[in-house]
Design a protein around this motif. Structure first.
Motif, PDB file in Angstrom:
ATOM      1  N   VAL A 168       0.842  -1.193   0.000  1.00 21.94           N
ATOM      2  CA  VAL A 168       0.000   0.000   0.000  1.00 21.94           C
ATOM      3  C   VAL A 168       0.884   1.252   0.000  1.00 21.94           C
ATOM      4  CG1 VAL A 168      -1.796   1.276   1.227  1.00 21.94           C
ATOM      5  CG2 VAL A 168      -1.820  -1.227   1.233  1.00 21.94           C
ATOM      6  N   HIS A 169       1.924   1.204   0.803  1.00 19.25           N
ATOM      7  CA  HIS A 169       2.865   2.334   0.866  1.00 19.25           C
ATOM      8  C   HIS A 169       3.516   2.571  -0.495  1.00 19.25           C
ATOM      9  CE1 HIS A 169       6.041   4.935   2.468  1.00 19.25           C
ATOM     10  NE2 HIS A 169       6.887   4.216   1.759  1.00 19.25           N
ATOM     11  N   LEU A 170       3.969   1.516  -1.141  1.00 26.04           N
ATOM     12  CA  LEU A 170       4.610   1.672  -2.448  1.00 26.04           C
ATOM     13  C   LEU A 170       3.633   2.214  -3.488  1.00 26.04           C
ATOM     14  CD1 LEU A 170       6.854  -1.521  -2.733  1.00 26.04           C
ATOM     15  CD2 LEU A 170       7.589   0.837  -2.313  1.00 26.04           C
ATOM     16  N   TYR A 171       2.414   1.703  -3.469  1.00 27.69           N
ATOM     17  CA  TYR A 171       1.402   2.179  -4.417  1.00 27.69           C
ATOM     18  C   TYR A 171       1.186   3.674  -4.251  1.00 27.69           C
ATOM     19  CZ  TYR A 171      -3.280   2.910  -6.388  1.00 27.69           C
ATOM     20  OH  TYR A 171      -4.357   3.389  -7.099  1.00 27.69           O
ATOM     21  N   LYS A 172       1.083   4.126  -3.004  1.00 33.07           N
ATOM     22  CA  LYS A 172       0.829   5.539  -2.720  1.00 33.07           C
ATOM     23  C   LYS A 172       2.023   6.404  -3.100  1.00 33.07           C
ATOM     24  CE  LYS A 172       1.088   6.843   1.531  1.00 33.07           C
ATOM     25  NZ  LYS A 172       0.827   7.050   2.979  1.00 33.07           N
ATOM     26  N   GLU A 173       3.238   5.953  -2.774  1.00 27.77           N
ATOM     27  CA  GLU A 173       4.431   6.759  -2.983  1.00 27.77           C
ATOM     28  C   GLU A 173       4.907   6.769  -4.432  1.00 27.77           C
ATOM     29  OE1 GLU A 173       6.004   8.713  -0.768  1.00 27.77           O
ATOM     30  OE2 GLU A 173       4.373   8.254   0.628  1.00 27.77           O
ATOM     31  N   LEU A 174       4.765   5.653  -5.123  1.00 31.11           N
ATOM     32  CA  LEU A 174       5.309   5.553  -6.477  1.00 31.11           C
ATOM     33  C   LEU A 174       4.315   6.008  -7.549  1.00 31.11           C
ATOM     34  CD1 LEU A 174       7.207   2.133  -6.255  1.00 31.11           C
ATOM     35  CD2 LEU A 174       8.047   4.441  -5.761  1.00 31.11           C
ATOM     36  N   GLY A 175       3.027   5.944  -7.242  1.00 32.02           N
ATOM     37  CA  GLY A 175       2.038   6.395  -8.212  1.00 32.02           C
ATOM     38  C   GLY A 175       2.059   5.600  -9.504  1.00 32.02           C
ATOM     39  N   CYS A 176       2.257   4.282  -9.403  1.00 33.47           N
ATOM     40  CA  CYS A 176       2.310   3.435 -10.605  1.00 33.47           C
ATOM     41  C   CYS A 176       1.246   2.339 -10.525  1.00 33.47           C
ATOM     42  CB  CYS A 176       3.688   2.813 -10.757  1.00 33.47           C
ATOM     43  SG  CYS A 176       4.139   1.677  -9.433  1.00 33.47           S
ATOM     44  N   LYS A 177       1.081   1.621 -11.605  1.00 35.12           N
ATOM     45  CA  LYS A 177       0.119   0.523 -11.643  1.00 35.12           C
ATOM     46  C   LYS A 177       0.585  -0.629 -10.746  1.00 35.12           C
ATOM     47  CE  LYS A 177      -1.382   1.424 -16.410  1.00 35.12           C
ATOM     48  NZ  LYS A 177      -1.530   0.851 -17.771  1.00 35.12           N
ATOM     49  N   VAL A 178      -0.393  -1.375 -10.242  1.00 39.02           N
ATOM     50  CA  VAL A 178      -0.105  -2.596  -9.488  1.00 39.02           C
ATOM     51  C   VAL A 178      -0.801  -3.751 -10.194  1.00 39.02           C
ATOM     52  CG1 VAL A 178      -0.425  -3.845  -7.322  1.00 39.02           C
ATOM     53  CG2 VAL A 178       0.207  -1.426  -7.283  1.00 39.02           C
ATOM     54  N   LEU A 179      -0.029  -4.792 -10.502  1.00 36.20           N
ATOM     55  CA  LEU A 179      -0.542  -5.947 -11.231  1.00 36.20           C
ATOM     56  C   LEU A 179      -0.758  -7.102 -10.252  1.00 36.20           C
ATOM     57  CD1 LEU A 179      -1.098  -6.794 -14.235  1.00 36.20           C
ATOM     58  CD2 LEU A 179       1.173  -7.860 -14.191  1.00 36.20           C
ATOM     59  N   PRO A 180      -2.002  -7.439  -9.917  1.00 40.49           N
ATOM     60  CA  PRO A 180      -2.248  -8.544  -8.986  1.00 40.49           C
ATOM     61  C   PRO A 180      -2.059  -9.904  -9.669  1.00 40.49           C
ATOM     62  CG  PRO A 180      -4.125  -7.007  -9.121  1.00 40.49           C
ATOM     63  CD  PRO A 180      -3.246  -6.763 -10.309  1.00 40.49           C
ATOM     64  N   VAL A 181      -1.519 -10.858  -8.911  1.00 39.32           N
ATOM     65  CA  VAL A 181      -1.337 -12.223  -9.430  1.00 39.32           C
ATOM     66  C   VAL A 181      -1.913 -13.214  -8.419  1.00 39.32           C
ATOM     67  CG1 VAL A 181       0.288 -13.981 -10.204  1.00 39.32           C
ATOM     68  CG2 VAL A 181       0.748 -11.565 -10.697  1.00 39.32           C
ATOM     69  N   ALA A 182      -2.877 -13.989  -8.858  1.00 36.72           N
ATOM     70  CA  ALA A 182      -3.468 -15.043  -8.035  1.00 36.72           C
ATOM     71  C   ALA A 182      -2.846 -16.384  -8.433  1.00 36.72           C
ATOM     72  CB  ALA A 182      -4.981 -15.086  -8.222  1.00 36.72           C
ATOM     73  N   LEU A 183      -2.905 -17.372  -7.533  1.00 40.56           N
ATOM     74  CA  LEU A 183      -2.291 -18.675  -7.829  1.00 40.56           C
ATOM     75  C   LEU A 183      -2.815 -19.747  -6.879  1.00 40.56           C
ATOM     76  CD1 LEU A 183      -0.139 -18.747  -5.295  1.00 40.56           C
ATOM     77  CD2 LEU A 183       1.233 -17.319  -6.803  1.00 40.56           C
ATOM     78  N   ASN A 184      -2.445 -20.989  -7.163  1.00 37.57           N
ATOM     79  CA  ASN A 184      -2.845 -22.114  -6.309  1.00 37.57           C
ATOM     80  C   ASN A 184      -1.660 -23.035  -5.999  1.00 37.57           C
ATOM     81  OD1 ASN A 184      -2.415 -23.456  -8.712  1.00 37.57           O
ATOM     82  ND2 ASN A 184      -4.509 -24.183  -8.971  1.00 37.57           N
ATOM     83  N   THR A 185      -0.463 -22.490  -5.996  1.00 42.05           N
ATOM     84  CA  THR A 185       0.755 -23.300  -5.881  1.00 42.05           C
ATOM     85  C   THR A 185       0.824 -24.129  -4.608  1.00 42.05           C
ATOM     86  OG1 THR A 185       1.915 -21.419  -4.879  1.00 42.05           O
ATOM     87  CG2 THR A 185       2.088 -21.664  -7.265  1.00 42.05           C
ATOM     88  N   GLY A 186       0.208 -23.640  -3.517  1.00 40.09           N
ATOM     89  CA  GLY A 186       0.304 -24.329  -2.238  1.00 40.09           C
ATOM     90  C   GLY A 186      -0.357 -25.692  -2.214  1.00 40.09           C
ATOM     91  N   LEU A 187      -1.202 -25.983  -3.206  1.00 36.14           N
ATOM     92  CA  LEU A 187      -1.819 -27.300  -3.275  1.00 36.14           C
ATOM     93  C   LEU A 187      -0.837 -28.363  -3.755  1.00 36.14           C
ATOM     94  CD1 LEU A 187      -5.268 -26.456  -4.926  1.00 36.14           C
ATOM     95  CD2 LEU A 187      -4.747 -26.714  -2.484  1.00 36.14           C
ATOM     96  N   PHE A 188       0.118 -27.951  -4.571  1.00 37.32           N
ATOM     97  CA  PHE A 188       1.030 -28.895  -5.206  1.00 37.32           C
ATOM     98  C   PHE A 188       2.442 -28.832  -4.617  1.00 37.32           C
ATOM     99  CE2 PHE A 188      -2.275 -27.531  -8.092  1.00 37.32           C
ATOM    100  CZ  PHE A 188      -2.808 -28.741  -8.515  1.00 37.32           C
ATOM    101  N   TRP A 189       2.807 -27.669  -4.073  1.00 37.40           N
ATOM    102  CA  TRP A 189       4.106 -27.479  -3.425  1.00 37.40           C
ATOM    103  C   TRP A 189       3.815 -26.861  -2.056  1.00 37.40           C
ATOM    104  CZ3 TRP A 189       9.047 -25.955  -6.484  1.00 37.40           C
ATOM    105  CH2 TRP A 189      10.138 -25.803  -5.625  1.00 37.40           C
TER     106      TRP A 189
END
Length: 272
Positions: A168-189
């Motif tokens: 949140v701090h970086l988003y506010k200070e840098l004023g750039c886009k944030v690209l969210p990434v969802a995943l399910n890796t914990g099921l297999f690793w």
């Protein structure tokens, strides 16, 4: 027995590849970073291939069309060690925000320093935040992609989300886009687990969150987007792989949270 053997072989290959390649490639540390960086995605792709051929885990990436141009923040769910290398080939010039202690690991630490990864001293909160912001701004100005795990550490699949303030701090200070990434890796690793369970791991790159939102709205949007899709990916995996042992614990965690799966696959798979 076969699962344990394949897991053992992959784990051995993963650490062997990493050690051998780091030693063999030491001379690249003398080159400018823009040339030496290419060894890192090669290492990542090698491990992804080993994961598929040895452990039987395929990696699928969805939403590549959502990746913007230039510099931005990548905020990814963190369930296993897999995403620490599987995300690397997806971006042109990424840099991780990582624990400062990693800089002190022989050889590995040299690479993190040469590749200009961003260290954070988590014991000095205010100074660490200021230092992280300064390095992050430099990375964005250079057109790089900042990879951050907003929860700060690996969380088990299905666990209550615990997002930190750093993103949140970086988003506010840098004023750039944030690209969210969802995943399910914990099921297999699984986190802190030895076994690697065969199946399809999915990374889903979501539409970027534009700059300009208030910190509260941004935080709510980020958590909602990542958690909603990560839960959906867990349900998809449960439908395709009902025998995954991890699903029983996921069902227990969701019950503790009062979460009701949209399709019921997690609870059905755990009960089967």
């Amino acid at each position: 027995m076969m699962l344990a053997l394949r897991s053992l072989l992959f784990n051995a290959a993963f650490y062997l590849f990493t050690l051998v390649l780091m030693v063999v490639w030491l001379p690249v540390l003398l080159l400018p970073r823009r040339w030496s960086w290419h060894v890192v995605p090669f290492w990542a792709r090698l491990n992804i291939a080993a994961l598929r051929w040895i452990a039987g885990i395929e990696v699928e990436v969805r939403g590549r069309e959502n990746i913007p141009e230039g510099g931005f923040i990548v905020a990814a769910k963190h369930q296993s060690a897999l995403e620490t290398f599987a995300l690397v080939p997806l971006f042109r010039d990424p840099t991780f925000i990582l624990k400062r202690e990693l800089r002190y690991i022989p050889i590995f630490g040299w690479y993190t320093a040469r590749m200009k990864q961003i260290p954070v001293d988590r014991g000095k909160k205010s100074k660490a935040l200021a230092s992280m912001t300064r390095h992050a701004r430099e990375a964005i100005d250079e057109g790089r992609q900042i990879l951050i795990f907003p929860e700060g550490t690996r969380r088990p699949a299905g666990a209550e989300p615990q997002y930190k303030y750093g993103v949140v701090h970086l988003y506010k200070e840098l004023g750039c886009k944030v690209l969210p990434v969802a995943l399910n890796t914990g099921l297999f690793w699984p986190r802190r687990g030895f076994l690697r369970f065969p199946g399809k791991v999915v990374f889903e790159i979501l539409p970027a969150i534009e700059p300009g939102l208030s910190p509260a709205v941004f935080s709510e949007t980020l958590v909602r987007d990542i958690e909603t899709v990560s839960d959906r990916l867990i349900e998809e995996a449960a439908e395709a792989n009902p025998d995954l042992p991890v699903l029983e614990r996921v069902a227990e965690r969701w019950e503790e949270r009062g979460k009701v799966p949209s399709a019921g696959h997690v609870h059905d798979a755990a009960a089967s």
